[in-house]
Scaffold this motif. Structure first.
Motif: not given
Length: 374
Positions: A127-131, A195-200
């Motif tokens: 995704v934008d900026g990471g995962w 669950e759906r954690a944003f990782v930069p």
């Protein structure tokens, strides 16, 4: 704390070893380490042993960490396992970009890192900026006490540059109590869930860089740059070494009691078994000492040194497991009683010795690969 071979505070290590030993039986029964044992391990500096220098790392040597972990293992194998993993997971964090290292270690050198490369059903969507990360990771020792987790996107494969490791904070994961085993019961090696954690992007690195010891400049030290399998055996062998030494002491006490009946007739056999086990434990310790010394002294640059280290660590554990088997046999029915620590040590050593990183066969094949390629 001073650096190098005197990295740890001797008093704090003694306190941690004492707490581990006193709590070993109840930890085994409960399936988790007591909070006071966990706090004592942290106070002894295991979390910061191999942390990056810029994030408060203590500059420990492999020799010093191996010796300290084994000292904890003489009291409780599970506690030593957690202490060792804290230290080596700190080493892994050096492969993160600088911004990621700073975020992971923001609360200081007492940060508790866990890891798992046993990925199950992971989705890592760019995704934008990471995962955006979701999935399950098995056998995450110490997950109950963790501040951060280092998690792979898939089971690692040598040379595969697509497999990444993600740093995930405590508030982005939960755990499911799935660890119920014959041995190493108190490691708390449960299943970690995200669950759906944003990782930069700055909180991720390529697993194969860690395998090869290819650090992002200017991070880390020679200890961080060691190839994974050149030192990974120490992580899991040091607790086993401590446990084997504890078993040896139990048999010393056993032989010190005047035997009667059938035990009297078998006394010479028991003394011979004890002596052989003592030799095997010493031999294993010498092998592990060479593994650590090779890594600490810059010897891993020599051709074949890394695969020899892997070979030595796996053979050392085979020797230790065999020694504990001999000692367990000497204690007979007494050692099998649920109230006797020998049976716990025997279970722990066999459970720890089954770890994938400690199997001799793949180490032997890697060691002989140069002969086939020549």
């Amino acid at each position: 704390m001073s650096s190098g071979s005197a990295w740890h505070d001797a008093g704090a290590l003694d306190t941690a070893a004492g707490a581990a030993g006193r709590g070993a039986e109840s930890a085994d029964a409960a399936g988790r380490l007591a909070p006071d044992t966990v706090e004592a391990l942290a106070a002894a500096g295991f979390t910061s042993a191999f942390a990056p220098a810029g994030q408060g790392g203590a500059g420990a040597t492999f020799e010093a960490v191996t010796r300290a972990v084994a000292a904890i293992g003489e009291g409780c194998t599970s506690a030593a396992w957690l202490a060792s993993l804290w230290a080596y997971n700190g080493r892994f964090s050096a492969f993160l970009p600088e911004e990621g290292r700073e975020e992971v270690w923001a609360k200081g050198p007492g940060t508790r890192l866990v890891s798992s490369m046993v990925a199950a059903g992971v989705e890592a969507e760019e995704v934008d900026g990471g995962w955006s990360l979701s999935g399950r990771w098995l056998y995450v020792s110490g997950v109950e006490f963790a501040d951060w987790a280092l998690l792979s996107s898939a089971p690692p494969r040598e040379g595969d540059r697509s497999i990444r490791v993600f740093a995930v904070p405590r508030d982005s994961f939960t755990h499911e109590e799935s660890w119920s085993t014959l041995g190493m019961r108190a490691t708390g090696s449960h299943t970690l869930l995200v669950e759906r954690a944003f990782v930069p992007r700055y909180r991720s690195f390529v697993w194969d860089d860690m395998r090869r010891g290819s650090l992002p400049a200017p991070a880390g030290s020679p200890a961080h740059a060691a190839p994974l399998f050149a030192v990974n055996g120490l992580t899991f062998a040091a607790p086993v070494l401590g446990a084997a030494r504890a078993a040896l002491r139990l048999v010393e006490q056993h032989l010190g009691k005047q035997p009667s009946g059938a035990r009297a007739a078998a006394r010479e056999t028991a003394r011979i078994a004890y002596t052989r086990a003592a030799c095997e434990i010493d031999a294993a310790a010498l092998l592990l000492a060479r593994v650590a010394a090779t890594a600490d002294g810059g010897g891993l640059a020599e051709d074949g040194a890394a695969v020899r280290n892997h070979r030595d660590a796996t053979l050392a554990v085979e020797l230790l497991v065999g020694a504990v088997d001999r000692l367990f046999h000497v204690t007979g029915t007494r050692g099998q009683a649920t109230s006797h620590p020998m049976q716990r040590i025997w279970r722990d050593v066999h459970a720890a010795g089954s770890h994938a990183a400690l199997q001799f066969e793949p180490a032997a094949l890697a060691y002989t690969q140069r002969l086939i390629a020549a």
